[in-house]
Design an enzyme around this catalytic site. Sequence first.
Site, mmCIF file in Angstrom:
data_model
loop_
_atom_site.group_PDB
_atom_site.id
_atom_site.type_symbol
_atom_site.label_atom_id
_atom_site.label_comp_id
_atom_site.label_asym_id
_atom_site.label_seq_id
_atom_site.Cartn_x
_atom_site.Cartn_y
_atom_site.Cartn_z
ATOM 1 N N ARG A 406 0.863 -1.182 0.000
ATOM 2 C CA ARG A 406 0.000 0.000 0.000
ATOM 3 C C ARG A 406 0.900 1.233 0.000
ATOM 4 N NH1 ARG A 406 -4.992 -2.206 1.765
ATOM 5 N NH2 ARG A 406 -4.785 -3.921 3.266
ATOM 6 N N ARG A 436 -6.138 -5.687 0.189
ATOM 7 C CA ARG A 436 -7.576 -5.418 0.280
ATOM 8 C C ARG A 436 -7.896 -3.930 0.314
ATOM 9 N NH1 ARG A 436 -9.425 -8.465 4.979
ATOM 10 N NH2 ARG A 436 -9.521 -10.266 3.586
ATOM 11 N N HIS A 466 3.566 -9.673 1.454
ATOM 12 C CA HIS A 466 3.310 -8.679 2.483
ATOM 13 C C HIS A 466 4.597 -8.124 3.090
ATOM 14 C CE1 HIS A 466 1.546 -7.328 6.482
ATOM 15 N NE2 HIS A 466 0.705 -6.790 5.626
ATOM 16 N N TYR A 499 0.849 5.746 11.769
ATOM 17 C CA TYR A 499 1.068 4.395 12.272
ATOM 18 C C TYR A 499 2.444 4.311 12.922
ATOM 19 C CZ TYR A 499 -2.735 2.741 9.158
ATOM 20 O OH TYR A 499 -3.927 2.541 8.520
ATOM 21 N N ARG A 595 -2.485 -5.185 19.797
ATOM 22 C CA ARG A 595 -3.386 -4.050 19.586
ATOM 23 C C ARG A 595 -4.838 -4.474 19.432
ATOM 24 N NH1 ARG A 595 -2.715 -1.844 14.027
ATOM 25 N NH2 ARG A 595 -4.546 -3.098 13.544
ATOM 26 N N HIS A 623 1.340 -0.329 15.246
ATOM 27 C CA HIS A 623 1.393 -1.165 14.040
ATOM 28 C C HIS A 623 2.636 -2.036 13.954
ATOM 29 C CE1 HIS A 623 1.543 -1.802 9.533
ATOM 30 N NE2 HIS A 623 0.293 -2.111 9.804
#
Length: 719
Positions: A406, A436, A466, A499, A595, A623
């Site tokens: 992303r 997503r 990822h 983040y 978290r 994060h």
Amino acid sequence: MVESIPPLREEEGETWLQEAGFAPDLSLMQSLDDAGLYINREISLLEFHQRVIEQAKDPETPVLERLRFLCISSSILDEFFEIRVGALREQVAYGLAKSGPDGLGAKEALEHIRHRVQRLVAEQYRLLNEELLPALEAEGVVLYARDRLSPDQREWIRAYWKSQVMPVLTPLGLDPAHPFPRILNKSLNYLVSVDGKDAFGRKSQFAVIQAPRILPRLIPLPRELCDVPYGFVLLAAVLHEHVDDLFPGMKVRSCDQFRVTRNSDLWIDEEEVSDLLLALKGELPRRHFGNAVRLEISDNCPEDKTTFLLNQFELRSDDLYRVAGPVNLNRLGALYDLVDVPRLKFRPFIPGLPKQVVEGADLFATLRTRDILLHHPYQSFSPVVDFVREAAEDPAVLAIKATVYRTGPRSPLADALLEAARAGKEVTAVIELRARFDEAANIELASRLQEAGAKVVYGIVGYKAHAKMLLVVRREGEELRRYAHLGTGNYNVRTARAYTDFGYLTADPEIGDDVNRLFQQLTGLGRGSKLNRLVQTPFDLHGRLLELIEQESEAARAGREARIDAKMNALIERDIIQALYRASMAGVKIRLVVRGICCLVPGLPGVSDNIRVRSLVGRFLEHHRVFHFHHDGDPVLLCSSADWMPRNFFRRVEVAFPLRGKKNRQRVLREAIDVVFEDNTQAWDMQPDGSYVRACPAPGDPPVRAQDRLLEELSQHPM
């Protein structure tokens, strides 16, 4: 003193988790497979949603930030329905009896979710109407209801309606020639009841008005028409005020807003498609029109209209959520940017820079002498962007390789990759098209990079890429030197300001070699070779973590010091949870910062009484993933892109990386975990029943906020 804010408790003294069937009875447990040792993942995720709402309640948080937390709670609840509820409904529809370690089936989980979400939604709107809107009004920010509009405001709204709203609306009368329209996922719509006959003699009971997404939902009123600095009106109020204009000669009996949420998960048989990009392009439009999973409607909507809508979307009354306000709370987030009152927001700050990073200095020369550890957002993301920009402009750089998950819109990092490709450098981008809700942006970036001459691949069939990796290959004399960046978060400038993540820049030859091998693995074919320093999924990380946990257990059983500290977004994977239970029973002291979802149950006598679980909810989204093991005094610390979830261990390509230097390792442990356990204001302790209790300063102790402390230590002075 900051008051402790307890979780919602239900009638008759039982928590909603106990209502959901979670009430562990240790005397009945026969093994670590007992369902009573695990929290349902959906139930745990809704507990996190509650913690976000509690942040919106905190009177010590600036009011516009409280509103932002409320909007975040609405947004993540939307995604919960789009993905998690959508998946559970599919399991029920296809008769799948699948259940997780907690033993709760899909049908039972949906029932508990419905009861819990009804309470969450009621709390959201109570908070909006009884606390946040009055608090905003006290600060001169007013959201005018129709009954509060002055004659001058009504006149201005009338003109706005005629010039800006009415021309783009298309009312749809429902009759045999005009069936119920297709309704976009999460779009704003109105169901209007009308009486009378139109010019053609047609008589229709209902009409639908779809609000185009180009129309702002929050409309600023001219300052001179308001008795406060900032006055606003909702689009819904404007439409309600003038809806009669759309049905001349007929009588409008009622007008009610509604919104439908649809299953938005994409499914593609990757082994059957020849081109993943083309397949995703064809599938994306369907996301807007998947099966309905939730209907939201105004709380005063008549029953006949409610029944009519439920039938249209093939939903049951259990899927209906009545709301006392706008059906999409997230749209109120626009107030944050429209209201320029600094005291109503968190104080701005300038991200800091490590001492090793000198503005204008040669970054490659710096990395040849020392590594650079960055902690975002307290420290700037600019060194990462500069790393790629310098590589793109440097004639000695031959190749740049990057993973893209992303990047966000208008990404300077993506622009640097494009510049490098146009300059003739060997640019390779591993773009994860299946990120997503970012699929469309990634498809567009893939096309731009290909047009610029870059090599673009989409990872490996069946495994999401990822991992967060950048590799620069530079000619230095007769040698080629590799420079690498590894991170726990995305290459996204916007989220790097919101983040918490670690980034690591290094010229370590072993890490550079590992990163290069991983890129070859992602782009080519062949069996993976053993890596020097990095640990990856789906091959090594799960087994390596189990091995490290067992080593701590053995040390504890032998009477030696044993400790595990770990931080992640979610803890779900059963084998890891069971290993942690065994370690706890052996005497290992375990601190976990989780978290969101945590399926492990802490504090159970004889099973997990050596495990503490904390969650931190604050200004920034926690994060980073960090795994630390005492390892008989020779600590092992890994930073990673992977959570402790089955998908991360077995269905994704992830990377865990070590840090060189004792100071770097100590710093990561302190800044990611130690400081969270020192927090007595925004940290939440998980209880043996699965609920959470907010930390509270002891009498006489000053409040400690982990994120504020790190801002003071790492950022430049607040602006």
